[in-house]
Motif scaffolding. Structure first.
Motif, mmCIF file in Angstrom:
data_model
loop_
_atom_site.group_PDB
_atom_site.id
_atom_site.type_symbol
_atom_site.label_atom_id
_atom_site.label_comp_id
_atom_site.label_asym_id
_atom_site.label_seq_id
_atom_site.Cartn_x
_atom_site.Cartn_y
_atom_site.Cartn_z
ATOM 1 N N GLY A 57 -4.986 -1.926 6.359
ATOM 2 C CA GLY A 57 -4.437 -3.533 5.467
ATOM 3 C C GLY A 57 -4.085 -2.258 3.857
ATOM 4 O O GLY A 57 -4.731 -1.479 3.500
ATOM 5 N N LEU A 58 -3.854 -3.428 2.864
ATOM 6 C CA LEU A 58 -4.290 -3.372 1.329
ATOM 7 C C LEU A 58 -5.611 -3.342 0.352
ATOM 8 O O LEU A 58 -6.159 -4.559 1.104
ATOM 9 C CB LEU A 58 -3.150 -4.498 1.050
ATOM 10 C CG LEU A 58 -3.046 -3.968 -0.801
ATOM 11 C CD1 LEU A 58 -2.301 -2.794 -0.971
ATOM 12 C CD2 LEU A 58 -1.908 -5.105 -1.194
ATOM 13 N N VAL A 59 -5.748 -2.578 0.170
ATOM 14 C CA VAL A 59 -7.261 -2.649 -0.304
ATOM 15 C C VAL A 59 -7.033 -1.407 -2.109
ATOM 16 O O VAL A 59 -5.820 -0.828 -1.763
ATOM 17 C CB VAL A 59 -8.090 -1.637 -0.036
ATOM 18 C CG1 VAL A 59 -7.681 -0.550 -0.117
ATOM 19 C CG2 VAL A 59 -9.982 -1.940 -0.602
ATOM 20 N N GLN A 60 -7.695 -2.838 -3.054
ATOM 21 C CA GLN A 60 -7.811 -1.608 -4.778
ATOM 22 C C GLN A 60 -8.497 -0.498 -4.588
ATOM 23 O O GLN A 60 -9.808 0.111 -3.791
ATOM 24 C CB GLN A 60 -8.299 -3.146 -5.246
ATOM 25 C CG GLN A 60 -7.557 -4.153 -5.632
ATOM 26 C CD GLN A 60 -8.053 -5.195 -6.080
ATOM 27 O OE1 GLN A 60 -9.340 -4.898 -6.732
ATOM 28 N NE2 GLN A 60 -7.042 -5.734 -7.049
ATOM 29 N N PRO A 69 -5.809 5.667 -4.362
ATOM 30 C CA PRO A 69 -4.457 5.830 -3.956
ATOM 31 C C PRO A 69 -3.635 6.605 -2.772
ATOM 32 O O PRO A 69 -2.935 6.472 -2.084
ATOM 33 C CB PRO A 69 -3.660 5.719 -5.385
ATOM 34 C CG PRO A 69 -4.532 5.494 -6.787
ATOM 35 C CD PRO A 69 -6.179 6.025 -5.958
ATOM 36 N N GLU A 70 -4.332 8.185 -3.728
ATOM 37 C CA GLU A 70 -3.759 9.202 -2.716
ATOM 38 C C GLU A 70 -3.717 9.165 -1.362
ATOM 39 O O GLU A 70 -4.495 9.825 -0.398
ATOM 40 C CB GLU A 70 -4.274 10.436 -3.568
ATOM 41 C CG GLU A 70 -5.588 10.919 -3.447
ATOM 42 C CD GLU A 70 -5.843 10.084 -4.723
ATOM 43 O OE1 GLU A 70 -5.511 9.523 -5.445
ATOM 44 O OE2 GLU A 70 -7.173 11.186 -5.590
ATOM 45 N N ASP A 71 -5.196 8.331 -0.913
ATOM 46 C CA ASP A 71 -6.058 7.878 0.582
ATOM 47 C C ASP A 71 -4.679 7.010 1.568
ATOM 48 O O ASP A 71 -4.765 6.988 2.404
ATOM 49 C CB ASP A 71 -7.345 7.347 0.945
ATOM 50 C CG ASP A 71 -8.327 7.991 0.457
ATOM 51 O OD1 ASP A 71 -9.012 7.271 -0.394
ATOM 52 O OD2 ASP A 71 -8.127 9.271 0.465
ATOM 53 N N THR A 72 -3.263 6.259 0.319
ATOM 54 C CA THR A 72 -2.188 5.671 1.149
ATOM 55 C C THR A 72 -1.776 6.027 2.549
ATOM 56 O O THR A 72 -1.529 7.755 2.537
ATOM 57 C CB THR A 72 -1.875 4.900 0.232
ATOM 58 O OG1 THR A 72 -2.064 4.288 -0.491
ATOM 59 C CG2 THR A 72 -0.680 4.662 0.942
ATOM 60 N N ALA A 73 -1.609 6.196 3.905
ATOM 61 C CA ALA A 73 -0.995 6.528 5.227
ATOM 62 C C ALA A 73 -1.141 5.431 6.115
ATOM 63 O O ALA A 73 -2.083 4.908 5.847
ATOM 64 C CB ALA A 73 -1.674 7.942 4.877
ATOM 65 N N VAL A 74 -0.452 6.591 7.199
ATOM 66 C CA VAL A 74 -0.917 5.387 8.014
ATOM 67 C C VAL A 74 -1.771 6.293 8.411
ATOM 68 O O VAL A 74 -1.876 7.512 9.238
ATOM 69 C CB VAL A 74 -0.119 5.398 9.329
ATOM 70 C CG1 VAL A 74 -0.010 5.156 10.817
ATOM 71 C CG2 VAL A 74 1.499 4.984 8.478
ATOM 72 N N GLN A 133 -1.198 1.218 8.738
ATOM 73 C CA GLN A 133 -1.023 1.257 7.528
ATOM 74 C C GLN A 133 -2.815 1.040 6.390
ATOM 75 O O GLN A 133 -3.193 -0.408 6.790
ATOM 76 C CB GLN A 133 0.129 0.469 6.933
ATOM 77 C CG GLN A 133 0.089 0.737 5.792
ATOM 78 C CD GLN A 133 0.698 2.268 6.078
ATOM 79 O OE1 GLN A 133 1.421 2.655 6.247
ATOM 80 N NE2 GLN A 133 0.311 2.411 4.624
ATOM 81 N N VAL A 134 -2.930 2.438 6.151
ATOM 82 C CA VAL A 134 -3.752 2.006 5.063
ATOM 83 C C VAL A 134 -3.318 1.599 3.412
ATOM 84 O O VAL A 134 -2.957 3.121 3.179
ATOM 85 C CB VAL A 134 -5.013 2.913 5.068
ATOM 86 C CG1 VAL A 134 -5.949 3.150 3.442
ATOM 87 C CG2 VAL A 134 -5.762 2.451 6.440
#
Length: 123
Positions: free
Chosen positions: A9-12, A87-92, A118-119
């Motif tokens: 999901g979307l996380v801050q 933010p750099e953890d953003t990935a599938v 998706q994260v």
């Protein structure tokens, strides 16, 4: 034989997520399970694995100290706890397992893959 990754999901930034990898049609009890991630334009990266005995192996220093892996054999599920997300953890994120039973950070060492979740880490 199916693996299903969920919980993305979307996380801050600084937040946490717990991903699940549930197996159906077979038991994970005697198998290792690895977590991988793939960001846009990058190769799939293996970063953490749990053995059948519950030991964990890190393959990426970038997640050490923030991510942990666990398993619940009764639920036939492996979990990935992600804390202090960046933010750099953003990935599938994908989970995978293989017939070898051994942990590895290499995608080619795994035979069965979940569909990915998706994260996105963003403010």
């Amino acid at each position: 034989v199916q693996l299903q990754a969920s919980g993305g999901g979307l996380v801050q930034p600084g937040g946490s997520l717990r991903l699940s990898c549930a197996a159906s049609g077979f038991t994970l009890r005697y198998l290792s399970v690895g977590w991988f991630r793939q960001a846009p334009g990058k190769e799939r990266e293996g970063f953490l694995c749990i053995s059948s005995s519950g030991g964990s192996t890190y393959y990426a220093d970038s997640v050490r100290g923030r991510f942990t892996i666990s398993r619940d054999n009764a639920k036939n599920t492996v979990y990935l706890q992600m804390n202090s997300l960046k933010p750099e953890d953003t990935a599938v994120y994908y989970c995978a397992t293989g017939e070898s039973g051994h942990c590895s950070g290499e995608p080619n060492d795994y035979d069965y893959w979940g569909q990915g979740t998706q994260v996105t880490v963003s403010s």
